[in-house]
Design a protein around this motif. Structure first.
Motif, PDB file in Angstrom:
ATOM      1  N   HIS A  61      32.770  17.236  10.317  1.00 40.22           N
ATOM      2  CA  HIS A  61      31.817  18.260   9.880  1.00 40.22           C
ATOM      3  C   HIS A  61      32.376  19.671  10.058  1.00 40.22           C
ATOM      4  N   ILE A  62      33.100  19.895  11.151  1.00 43.38           N
ATOM      5  CA  ILE A  62      33.609  21.247  11.410  1.00 43.38           C
ATOM      6  C   ILE A  62      35.046  21.405  10.910  1.00 43.38           C
ATOM      7  N   GLY A  63      35.491  20.472  10.076  1.00 47.97           N
ATOM      8  CA  GLY A  63      36.842  20.576   9.504  1.00 47.97           C
ATOM      9  C   GLY A  63      37.929  20.432  10.555  1.00 47.97           C
ATOM     10  N   PHE A  64      37.617  19.708  11.626  1.00 43.27           N
ATOM     11  CA  PHE A  64      38.567  19.473  12.718  1.00 43.27           C
ATOM     12  C   PHE A  64      39.111  20.783  13.287  1.00 43.27           C
ATOM     13  N   ALA A  65      38.249  21.794  13.303  1.00 42.58           N
ATOM     14  CA  ALA A  65      38.643  23.090  13.863  1.00 42.58           C
ATOM     15  C   ALA A  65      38.457  23.067  15.377  1.00 42.58           C
ATOM     16  N   GLY A  66      39.511  22.776  16.095  1.00 35.67           N
ATOM     17  CA  GLY A  66      39.425  22.713  17.545  1.00 35.67           C
ATOM     18  C   GLY A  66      39.474  21.293  18.051  1.00 35.67           C
ATOM     19  N   ASN A  67      39.117  21.123  19.293  1.00 38.12           N
ATOM     20  CA  ASN A  67      39.126  19.796  19.911  1.00 38.12           C
ATOM     21  C   ASN A  67      37.753  19.512  20.502  1.00 38.12           C
ATOM     22  N   MET A  68      36.970  18.711  19.802  1.00 39.64           N
ATOM     23  CA  MET A  68      35.681  18.308  20.346  1.00 39.64           C
ATOM     24  C   MET A  68      35.927  17.162  21.320  1.00 39.64           C
ATOM     25  N   LYS A  93      23.376   9.906  15.032  1.00 38.37           N
ATOM     26  CA  LYS A  93      23.184  11.112  14.212  1.00 38.37           C
ATOM     27  C   LYS A  93      23.469  12.353  15.049  1.00 38.37           C
ATOM     28  N   ILE A  94      23.845  13.396  14.363  1.00 35.47           N
ATOM     29  CA  ILE A  94      24.103  14.664  15.034  1.00 35.47           C
ATOM     30  C   ILE A  94      22.764  15.323  15.324  1.00 35.47           C
ATOM     31  N   GLU A  95      22.493  15.546  16.598  1.00 37.19           N
ATOM     32  CA  GLU A  95      21.256  16.241  16.975  1.00 37.19           C
ATOM     33  C   GLU A  95      21.414  17.740  16.759  1.00 37.19           C
ATOM     34  N   TYR A  96      22.555  18.247  17.158  1.00 33.06           N
ATOM     35  CA  TYR A  96      22.881  19.638  16.854  1.00 33.06           C
ATOM     36  C   TYR A  96      24.385  19.812  16.940  1.00 33.06           C
ATOM     37  N   VAL A  97      24.858  20.778  16.217  1.00 35.86           N
ATOM     38  CA  VAL A  97      26.290  21.076  16.283  1.00 35.86           C
ATOM     39  C   VAL A  97      26.477  22.577  16.115  1.00 35.86           C
ATOM     40  N   LYS A  98      27.303  23.140  17.001  1.00 31.34           N
ATOM     41  CA  LYS A  98      27.655  24.553  16.932  1.00 31.34           C
ATOM     42  C   LYS A  98      29.160  24.662  17.136  1.00 31.34           C
ATOM     43  N   GLU A  99      29.648  25.876  17.042  1.00 35.45           N
ATOM     44  CA  GLU A  99      31.093  26.070  17.174  1.00 35.45           C
ATOM     45  C   GLU A  99      31.605  25.576  18.527  1.00 35.45           C
ATOM     46  N   ASP A 100      30.788  25.753  19.570  1.00 37.65           N
ATOM     47  CA  ASP A 100      31.292  25.414  20.896  1.00 37.65           C
ATOM     48  C   ASP A 100      30.815  24.076  21.446  1.00 37.65           C
ATOM     49  N   GLY A 101      30.049  23.327  20.669  1.00 38.16           N
ATOM     50  CA  GLY A 101      29.643  22.021  21.171  1.00 38.16           C
ATOM     51  C   GLY A 101      28.716  21.285  20.227  1.00 38.16           C
ATOM     52  N   ALA A 102      28.413  20.038  20.591  1.00 37.11           N
ATOM     53  CA  ALA A 102      27.542  19.219  19.743  1.00 37.11           C
ATOM     54  C   ALA A 102      26.932  18.098  20.568  1.00 37.11           C
ATOM     55  N   LEU A 103      25.748  17.655  20.129  1.00 35.43           N
ATOM     56  CA  LEU A 103      25.114  16.494  20.748  1.00 35.43           C
ATOM     57  C   LEU A 103      24.909  15.430  19.683  1.00 35.43           C
ATOM     58  N   VAL A 104      25.335  14.209  19.999  1.00 38.83           N
ATOM     59  CA  VAL A 104      25.152  13.071  19.095  1.00 38.83           C
ATOM     60  C   VAL A 104      24.328  12.013  19.830  1.00 38.83           C
ATOM     61  N   PHE A 121      27.628  14.230  24.534  1.00 38.14           N
ATOM     62  CA  PHE A 121      27.698  15.678  24.340  1.00 38.14           C
ATOM     63  C   PHE A 121      29.163  16.103  24.290  1.00 38.14           C
ATOM     64  N   PHE A 122      29.509  16.864  23.273  1.00 36.14           N
ATOM     65  CA  PHE A 122      30.897  17.292  23.094  1.00 36.14           C
ATOM     66  C   PHE A 122      31.017  18.801  23.326  1.00 36.14           C
ATOM     67  N   ALA A 123      32.110  19.192  23.935  1.00 43.24           N
ATOM     68  CA  ALA A 123      32.433  20.613  24.058  1.00 43.24           C
ATOM     69  C   ALA A 123      33.705  20.864  23.264  1.00 43.24           C
ATOM     70  N   ASN A 124      33.731  21.989  22.578  1.00 46.81           N
ATOM     71  CA  ASN A 124      34.921  22.357  21.822  1.00 46.81           C
ATOM     72  C   ASN A 124      35.823  23.196  22.714  1.00 46.81           C
ATOM     73  N   VAL A 125      36.998  22.675  23.020  1.00 47.12           N
ATOM     74  CA  VAL A 125      37.879  23.359  23.968  1.00 47.12           C
ATOM     75  C   VAL A 125      38.850  24.299  23.253  1.00 47.12           C
ATOM     76  N   LEU A 126      38.387  24.799  22.124  1.00 44.36           N
ATOM     77  CA  LEU A 126      39.190  25.690  21.286  1.00 44.36           C
ATOM     78  C   LEU A 126      39.852  26.833  22.055  1.00 44.36           C
ATOM     79  N   GLU A 127      39.094  27.454  22.969  1.00 41.47           N
ATOM     80  CA  GLU A 127      39.583  28.684  23.577  1.00 41.47           C
ATOM     81  C   GLU A 127      40.207  28.486  24.949  1.00 41.47           C
ATOM     82  N   THR A 128      40.567  27.284  25.293  1.00 43.95           N
ATOM     83  CA  THR A 128      41.170  27.076  26.605  1.00 43.95           C
ATOM     84  C   THR A 128      42.642  26.742  26.449  1.00 43.95           C
TER      85      THR A 128
END
Lengths: 179, 130
Positions: A61-68, A93-104, A121-128
């Motif tokens: 969904h997020i175009g694999f931008a980062g590491n969920m 199903k995706i309950e919510y998804v944002k740039e920095d995380g998501a809940l399925v 629950f996923f966290a996007n570790v893009l900025e670490t």
């Protein structure tokens, strides 16, 4: 070798939901120890199956931008333990998804019988500093194809899901401005 | 527009789901970390669930302004400076920042993050029926 805890996608609706199956086989070595003479699929591997299903659903969904990455398991309720020969159907199903995380959130059934309810629950570790890609583009695409994502996948508007071309998947290090 | 009881009830449900605690543990004065066992990743989860349940947007750092606590202008030698307390009051009008006056140790910040603080924040975002 990677450990896959889903065998195949049956449905995949981009950005919303997916259905996948996992068939339990007596040839899975860990079942010989869990438990000797009484093989039962560990609950932790069901959670991992939902993490793989959810990670692919959110990542696509997020175009694999980062590491969920799997950050927490808010819910994991099990009714019983699957045995060799059982086919688990995971609906999530995706309950919510944002740039920095998501809940399925999802449920596992064997036939009509509810087996488990799981939230991941996923966290996007893009900025670490851990923002290196976990898979190469080629590995990622091969895995998605092998699991049938592009065979059954549909976009949010119902069109056939098309795999991205190699090189189109963003590099998380570049996105974080560090390359 | 919800009333205070409805907001508290929804917040309690969210915290039970996000933190795996029982309903009777979620009382207004309970702190998220010390009493309910929240860890850093839980704060992100809680924010997402609040957004979804109340149909609001919560920009990063609005409810839990962690960027204040990582700013050396506002935290020095493990203590929140007078400017830091001023900044927290401005950024968190829904929180009881006064309780940090006596002991501004940064560890005491966890005492500010309470169930009641979240309810007051939501009341400010969605309005509340009196």
């Amino acid at each position: 070798m990677r450990w896959y805890w889903i065998d195949r996608f049956l449905e995949f609706e981009s950005g919303r939901a997916a259905v996948a199956v996992k068939t339990v086989s007596l040839s899975e070595e860990h079942l010989h120890d869990h438990f000797p003479g009484c093989p039962l699929m560990p609950n932790s591997l069901v959670i991992e199956g939902f993490a793989q299903l959810g990670g692919i659903l959110v990542g696509e969904h997020i175009g694999f931008a980062g590491n969920m990455i799997l950050a927490k398991v808010p819910k994991a309720e099990f009714e019983f333990s699957p045995q060799p020969g059982d086919t688990l159907t995971y609906r999530a199903k995706i309950e919510y998804v944002k740039e920095d995380g998501a809940l399925v959130a999802g449920e596992s059934h064997i036939g009509d019988k509810l087996h488990a309810k799981v939230e991941v629950f996923f966290a996007n570790v893009l900025e670490t500093d851990r923002s290196r890609r976990l898979f190469s583009d080629a590995e990622l695409l091969a895995m998605m194809k092998m699991l049938g994502v592009y065979r059954v996948g549909r976009t949010a508007t119902g069109e056939k899901l098309v795999p991205p071309k190699l090189g189109e998947i963003p590099d998380p290090a570049r996105l974080a401005g560090r390359s | 527009m919800p009333d205070r009881e409805e907001i508290f009830s929804t917040v309690r449900e969210i915290l039970c789901d996000a933190l795996g605690v029982d309903e009777d543990e979620v009382v207004p004065q309970a702190t998220l970390t010390d009493d309910l066992g929240a860890e850093s990743i839980d704060f992100l989860d809680i924010v997402f669930r609040l957004e979804k349940s109340f149909e609001i947007k919560i920009p990063r750092g609005e409810l839990f302004p962690d960027n204040v606590l990582s700013d050396e202008r506002f935290v020095q030698d493990g203590k929140i400076t007078p400017d830091g307390l001023k900044e927290l009051r401005a950024r968190m009008p829904y929180a009881d920042v006064d309780k940090l006056e006596a002991n501004p140790d940064i560890k005491e910040m966890s005492q500010v993050f309470t169930v009641d603080m979240i309810c007051r924040f939501i009341e400010g975002k969605v309005g509340v029926e009196s």
